[in-house]
Design an enzyme around this catalytic site. Sequence first.
Site, short mmCIF file in Angstrom:
data_model
loop_
_atom_site.label_atom_id
_atom_site.label_comp_id
_atom_site.label_asym_id
_atom_site.label_seq_id
_atom_site.Cartn_x
_atom_site.Cartn_y
_atom_site.Cartn_z
N LYS A 178 -4.84 -1.06 15.77
CA LYS A 178 -5.62 -0.06 14.53
C LYS A 178 -6.70 0.71 15.22
O LYS A 178 -7.06 1.98 14.78
CB LYS A 178 -5.95 -0.90 13.61
N ASN A 181 2.07 4.64 7.17
CA ASN A 181 1.62 3.57 6.50
C ASN A 181 2.33 2.28 6.85
O ASN A 181 1.78 1.44 7.12
CB ASN A 181 1.82 3.91 4.98
N ASP A 230 13.60 3.57 10.32
CA ASP A 230 12.98 2.49 11.30
C ASP A 230 12.07 3.27 12.22
O ASP A 230 12.58 4.00 13.10
CB ASP A 230 13.86 1.60 12.23
N VAL A 231 10.71 3.11 11.74
CA VAL A 231 9.79 3.86 12.72
C VAL A 231 9.74 3.48 14.36
O VAL A 231 9.17 4.14 15.07
CB VAL A 231 8.31 3.88 12.27
N ILE A 284 0.93 -1.28 -0.09
CA ILE A 284 -0.18 0.16 -0.09
C ILE A 284 0.88 1.34 0.01
O ILE A 284 0.68 2.20 -0.67
CB ILE A 284 -0.98 0.03 1.17
N ASP A 314 11.61 3.77 4.83
CA ASP A 314 11.15 2.40 5.05
C ASP A 314 12.56 1.51 5.53
O ASP A 314 13.75 2.08 5.14
CB ASP A 314 10.73 1.75 3.68
N THR A 328 -9.15 -6.24 3.58
CA THR A 328 -8.10 -7.19 3.26
C THR A 328 -7.49 -6.79 1.77
O THR A 328 -8.20 -6.93 0.60
CB THR A 328 -8.30 -8.77 3.09
N TYR A 350 -3.52 -6.92 16.73
CA TYR A 350 -3.56 -6.13 15.47
C TYR A 350 -4.67 -5.09 15.65
O TYR A 350 -4.46 -4.03 15.49
CB TYR A 350 -3.54 -7.14 14.26
N1 NAD Z 1 -2.50 -5.63 3.29
C1 NAD Z 1 -3.79 -5.61 3.96
O1 NAD Z 1 -4.78 -6.39 3.91
C2 NAD Z 1 -4.09 -4.36 5.08
C3 NAD Z 1 -5.29 -4.17 5.34
C4 NAD Z 1 -5.36 -3.04 6.23
C5 NAD Z 1 -4.55 -2.35 6.62
N2 NAD Z 1 -3.36 -2.71 6.23
C6 NAD Z 1 -2.19 -1.71 6.52
O2 NAD Z 1 -1.45 -1.33 5.52
C7 NAD Z 1 -0.25 -0.92 5.80
C8 NAD Z 1 0.73 -1.33 4.90
O3 NAD Z 1 0.66 -2.78 4.64
P1 NAD Z 1 0.94 -3.60 3.32
O4 NAD Z 1 -0.08 -4.48 2.95
O5 NAD Z 1 1.17 -2.76 2.41
O6 NAD Z 1 2.22 -4.34 4.02
P2 NAD Z 1 3.60 -4.55 3.20
O7 NAD Z 1 4.20 -5.73 4.39
O8 NAD Z 1 3.62 -5.06 1.93
O9 NAD Z 1 4.58 -3.26 3.63
C9 NAD Z 1 4.71 -2.81 4.71
C10 NAD Z 1 6.10 -1.97 4.52
O10 NAD Z 1 6.35 -1.33 6.00
C11 NAD Z 1 7.73 -1.40 6.01
N3 NAD Z 1 8.19 -1.31 7.46
C12 NAD Z 1 7.70 -2.55 8.51
N4 NAD Z 1 8.16 -2.44 9.68
C13 NAD Z 1 8.99 -1.08 9.53
C14 NAD Z 1 9.58 -0.13 10.51
N5 NAD Z 1 9.79 -0.45 11.70
N6 NAD Z 1 10.10 1.10 9.86
C15 NAD Z 1 10.07 1.42 8.66
N7 NAD Z 1 9.30 0.46 7.88
C16 NAD Z 1 8.74 -0.65 8.35
C17 NAD Z 1 7.96 -2.74 5.43
O11 NAD Z 1 9.53 -2.73 5.37
C18 NAD Z 1 7.35 -2.85 4.37
O12 NAD Z 1 7.95 -2.31 3.10
C19 NAD Z 1 -0.02 -1.26 7.29
O13 NAD Z 1 -0.13 -0.37 8.25
C20 NAD Z 1 -1.13 -2.29 7.48
O14 NAD Z 1 -1.22 -2.36 8.62
C21 NAD Z 1 -2.93 -3.79 5.33
#
Ligand code: NAD
Length: 244
Positions: free
Chosen positions: A143, A74, A47-48, A14, A33, A171, A139
Site C-alpha cells: 500500500k 480497487n 484476473d488483475v 469496497i 473481478d 479498517t 500488506y
Molecule cells: N476492508 C478494509 O479494512 C480495507 C482497508 C483499507 C484498504 N482496503 C482495500 O480495499 C480494497 C478492497 O477490499 P475489500 O475489503 O472490499 O475486500 P473484498 O475481499 O471484500 O473484495 C476484494 C475483491 O477483489 C477481488 N479480487 C481479488 N483478487 C483479484 C484478482 N487477482 N483479480 C481480480 N479481482 C480480484 C475479489 O474477488 C473481491 O471481489 C483492497 O485493495 C484492500 O486492500 C480494505
Amino acid sequence: MSLKAIVTGGGSGIGLAAATALAQRGMTVACLDLNPPGEPFIGIKADVTDDASVRAAVAEAAERLGGIDVVVNNAGIGAQGTIEDNPDSEWHKVFDVNVLGMVRVARAALPYLRRSEHAAIVNTCSIAATAGLPQRALYSTTKGAVLSLTLAMAADHIREGIRVNCVNPGTADTPWVGRLLDSSDDPEAERAALNARQPMGRLVSAEEVAAAIAYLASPEAGATTGTALAVDGGMQGLRLRPTN
Ligand SMILES: NC(=O)c1ccc[n+]([C@@H]2O[C@H](COP(=O)([O-])OP(=O)(O)OC[C@H]3O[C@@H](n4cnc5c(N)ncnc54)[C@H](O)[C@@H]3O)[C@@H](O)[C@H]2O)c1
C-alpha cells in the site's frame, strides 16, 4: 452523456459499494473481478495478475460501455505477519495483485482515458500506507507502493488531462474483515479491538469509502490530483487523550 467507469474488485466490499456509488451518480459501470457481479453492472471476469486477461477485460469494458472515463483500481488481497512470516513467494503474489494489478489495469485503460474529457483514476490505498500497523509488513509495503504510484502517475498524466488520486480507508466493515474476524480465536474481542483502534470507536463502512472514491472520480473533483483522501475515522491524523 453519462461517464463510463470500470471498477476492479467490483464484486465485493469496497469495490461493489464504489460501483453502486458511481451508478448513483449517473455513471455506467463495468466491474472487473474474479467473481464479477451481475445487473445492474456489466460484470466482466478478469484476473488483475494476468496481463492478457486485463487487456481483454478492459477492451471488452470499453466496447460495451462506449469508452472509459473513470478507473477505480480497487482489487486487493491481504497478508498478515512480520517480515519473518511471509516467504518470498507470498511477497511476489501480494505485490502482483495489489501493485502490479493496478499498473496493468491503468496501462490498458490509458488509451481510452486519453480520449475522455473527464478522465480520472482512483486507487484504493490504505491507512497501512501511512501508519505502522503490527503484523502487516507485506500488506503495508504494497500500500506504500500504491501511494507512491498514485503520486507518480498523477505527475505523468496531468498534461494528458488524467487525474490520479487514492483513498486511504481505515479498517472497513467488508467481507474481507469478516473473514479476518472469523479466523481469529475470539472474533468478538478482535472486532472490539479494531473498533477501539479508530478514534471514532467504530469501523468505517464500505459506503463511506465508496463516497470518497465517487467524489474523486467525478468532475466535481476536477482540480484535485495527486492526493490521498483518508476515510479512517480519524485514525491517521488524530491523537486523542484517553477517556479515563
Ligand atoms: N476492508 C478494509 O479494512 C480495507 C482497508 C483499507 C484498504 N482496503 C482495500 O480495499 C480494497 C478492497 O477490499 P475489500 O475489503 O472490499 O475486500 P473484498 O475481499 O471484500 O473484495 C476484494 C475483491 O477483489 C477481488 N479480487 C481479488 N483478487 C483479484 C484478482 N487477482 N483479480 C481480480 N479481482 C480480484 C475479489 O474477488 C473481491 O471481489 C483492497 O485493495 C484492500 O486492500 C480494505
